[in-house]
Motif scaffolding. Sequence first.
Motif, PDB file in Angstrom:
ATOM      1  N   THR A   1      30.058  -0.712  70.880  1.00 20.90           N
ATOM      2  CA  THR A   1      31.225  -1.302  70.222  1.00 20.90           C
ATOM      3  C   THR A   1      32.165  -1.906  71.244  1.00 20.90           C
ATOM      4  O   THR A   1      32.219  -1.446  72.391  1.00 20.90           O
ATOM      5  N   ARG A   2      32.883  -2.949  70.800  1.00 17.99           N
ATOM      6  CA  ARG A   2      33.993  -3.477  71.596  1.00 17.99           C
ATOM      7  C   ARG A   2      35.307  -3.298  70.845  1.00 17.99           C
ATOM      8  O   ARG A   2      36.328  -3.827  71.238  1.00 17.99           O
ATOM      9  N   ASN A   3      35.269  -2.568  69.741  1.00 16.78           N
ATOM     10  CA  ASN A   3      36.477  -2.311  68.957  1.00 16.78           C
ATOM     11  C   ASN A   3      37.223  -1.128  69.602  1.00 16.78           C
ATOM     12  O   ASN A   3      36.706  -0.010  69.650  1.00 16.78           O
TER      13      ASN A   3
ATOM     14  N   LYS B   1      37.778   2.043  67.379  1.00 19.74           N
ATOM     15  CA  LYS B   1      36.562   2.862  67.260  1.00 19.74           C
ATOM     16  C   LYS B   1      36.287   3.600  68.563  1.00 19.74           C
ATOM     17  O   LYS B   1      35.950   4.795  68.558  1.00 19.74           O
TER      18      LYS B   1
ATOM     19  N   LYS C   1      22.762  -3.776  66.059  1.00 20.68           N
ATOM     20  CA  LYS C   1      23.583  -3.535  67.261  1.00 20.68           C
ATOM     21  C   LYS C   1      22.945  -2.470  68.144  1.00 20.68           C
ATOM     22  O   LYS C   1      22.810  -2.652  69.360  1.00 20.68           O
TER      23      LYS C   1
ATOM     24  N   LYS D   1      39.381 -11.809  64.032  1.00 21.22           N
ATOM     25  CA  LYS D   1      39.350 -10.352  63.843  1.00 21.22           C
ATOM     26  C   LYS D   1      40.733  -9.730  64.022  1.00 21.22           C
ATOM     27  O   LYS D   1      40.907  -8.787  64.805  1.00 21.22           O
TER      28      LYS D   1
ATOM     29  N   ASP E   1      43.865   1.031  58.271  1.00 21.14           N
ATOM     30  CA  ASP E   1      44.412   2.392  58.129  1.00 21.14           C
ATOM     31  C   ASP E   1      45.788   2.455  57.467  1.00 21.14           C
ATOM     32  O   ASP E   1      46.021   3.345  56.642  1.00 21.14           O
TER      33      ASP E   1
ATOM     34  N   LYS F   1      42.710  12.397  61.831  1.00 22.43           N
ATOM     35  CA  LYS F   1      41.794  11.360  61.343  1.00 22.43           C
ATOM     36  C   LYS F   1      40.359  11.731  61.705  1.00 22.43           C
ATOM     37  O   LYS F   1      39.444  11.565  60.903  1.00 22.43           O
TER      38      LYS F   1
ATOM     39  N   ARG G   1      33.982   8.035  59.739  1.00 29.25           N
ATOM     40  CA  ARG G   1      33.252   8.063  61.023  1.00 29.25           C
ATOM     41  C   ARG G   1      32.834   9.488  61.370  1.00 29.25           C
ATOM     42  O   ARG G   1      31.707   9.749  61.793  1.00 29.25           O
TER      43      ARG G   1
HETATM   44  P1  ITT Z   1      32.027  -3.649  66.873  1.00 28.99           P
HETATM   45  O1  ITT Z   1      31.010  -4.442  66.088  1.00 28.99           O
HETATM   46  O2  ITT Z   1      32.168  -4.101  68.289  1.00 28.99           O
HETATM   47  O3  ITT Z   1      31.824  -2.170  66.737  1.00 28.99           O
HETATM   48  P2  ITT Z   1      33.874  -4.560  64.792  1.00 28.99           P
HETATM   49  O4  ITT Z   1      35.343  -4.334  64.577  1.00 28.99           O
HETATM   50  O5  ITT Z   1      33.376  -5.969  64.660  1.00 28.99           O
HETATM   51  O6  ITT Z   1      33.496  -3.942  66.228  1.00 28.99           O
HETATM   52  P3  ITT Z   1      32.470  -3.798  62.374  1.00 28.99           P
HETATM   53  O7  ITT Z   1      31.692  -5.042  62.253  1.00 28.99           O
HETATM   54  O8  ITT Z   1      31.793  -2.496  62.075  1.00 28.99           O
HETATM   55  O9  ITT Z   1      33.063  -3.622  63.839  1.00 28.99           O
HETATM   56  O10 ITT Z   1      33.766  -3.957  61.440  1.00 28.99           O
HETATM   57  C1  ITT Z   1      34.493  -2.835  61.123  1.00 28.99           C
HETATM   58  C2  ITT Z   1      35.826  -3.259  60.508  1.00 28.99           C
HETATM   59  O11 ITT Z   1      36.114  -2.424  59.382  1.00 28.99           O
HETATM   60  C3  ITT Z   1      36.957  -3.017  61.507  1.00 28.99           C
HETATM   61  O12 ITT Z   1      37.205  -4.158  62.301  1.00 28.99           O
HETATM   62  C4  ITT Z   1      38.115  -2.668  60.571  1.00 28.99           C
HETATM   63  O13 ITT Z   1      38.689  -3.838  60.064  1.00 28.99           O
HETATM   64  C5  ITT Z   1      37.418  -1.929  59.431  1.00 28.99           C
HETATM   65  N1  ITT Z   1      37.358  -0.470  59.711  1.00 28.99           N
HETATM   66  C6  ITT Z   1      36.265   0.262  60.051  1.00 28.99           C
HETATM   67  N2  ITT Z   1      36.591   1.530  60.295  1.00 28.99           N
HETATM   68  C7  ITT Z   1      37.922   1.614  60.128  1.00 28.99           C
HETATM   69  C8  ITT Z   1      38.851   2.651  60.268  1.00 28.99           C
HETATM   70  O14 ITT Z   1      38.486   3.863  60.676  1.00 28.99           O
HETATM   71  N3  ITT Z   1      40.133   2.384  60.015  1.00 28.99           N
HETATM   72  C9  ITT Z   1      40.531   1.161  59.624  1.00 28.99           C
HETATM   73  N4  ITT Z   1      39.729   0.112  59.504  1.00 28.99           N
HETATM   74  C10 ITT Z   1      38.415   0.336  59.740  1.00 28.99           C
END
Ligand code: ITT
Length: 198
Positions: free
Chosen positions: A7-9, A12, A53, A93, A155, A175, A181
């Motif tokens: 992941t780059r989020n 997360k 991924k 995003k 959230d 959380k 998750r």
């Molecule tokens: P990676 O693919 O790099 O992991 P991403 O943000 O693109 O990052 P996803 O495609 O899985 O990942 O999109 C997940 C989206 O769903 C995230 O960007 C949030 O907008 C939402 N999301 C997922 N889990 C969440 C959480 O715990 N709390 C709030 N929003 C969440």
Amino acid sequence: NQLLIATRNKGKAKEFEALFAKKGWSIKTLLDFPEIPDVDETGTTFEENALLKAETIAQTLNMVVLADDSGLKVDALGGQPGVYSARFAGEAKSDAANNAKLLHELTDVPDAERTAQFHCTLALAMPDKESLVVSGEVDGVILTIPRGDNGFGYDPLFYVPRLEKTMAELSGEEKNQNSHRSQALMQLEKVWDGWVNQ
Ligand code: ITT
């Protein structure tokens, strides 16, 4: 015991760091590997994208990789934004833009019909092994005004009736005890050892 989370989020990544620290594991994420290109999320389901991924990055780095594909499913929107949650308001995003769009789409939808689920699918992959996939979900209601400063993404708008708080009003630890998750990770833990040692 080196595990890479694909992941780059940053939201997360922070949650996974805390979840794995409890087990005494230190993890890495793609934020530590800026040279590796993003995997195109071309799938139409959480499972397809999580596998895409995990398996792509496992091949690239030849190591054990965990990927998270997650999102928000809103009943009044027929399950959207779903797998498109990260890009709901566009390729940038932006959490703020995504939340604004969600509120806009739900204008005039009464409280009783604002039910939603946070969904998380995790895929665990390593080269030459069949991947593992598990999922977790949490029920909630989409508020009309955001509440709380913690967490990320949707959230502040996701109210969990059972906890009487939004996900953004929970501490990081709370959380991680209640999220989609952590539910998915609990499922994964049950099958992890058997998979690694098979
Ligand atoms: P990676 O693919 O790099 O992991 P991403 O943000 O693109 O990052 P996803 O495609 O899985 O990942 O999109 C997940 C989206 O769903 C995230 O960007 C949030 O907008 C939402 N999301 C997922 N889990 C969440 C959480 O715990 N709390 C709030 N929003 C969440």
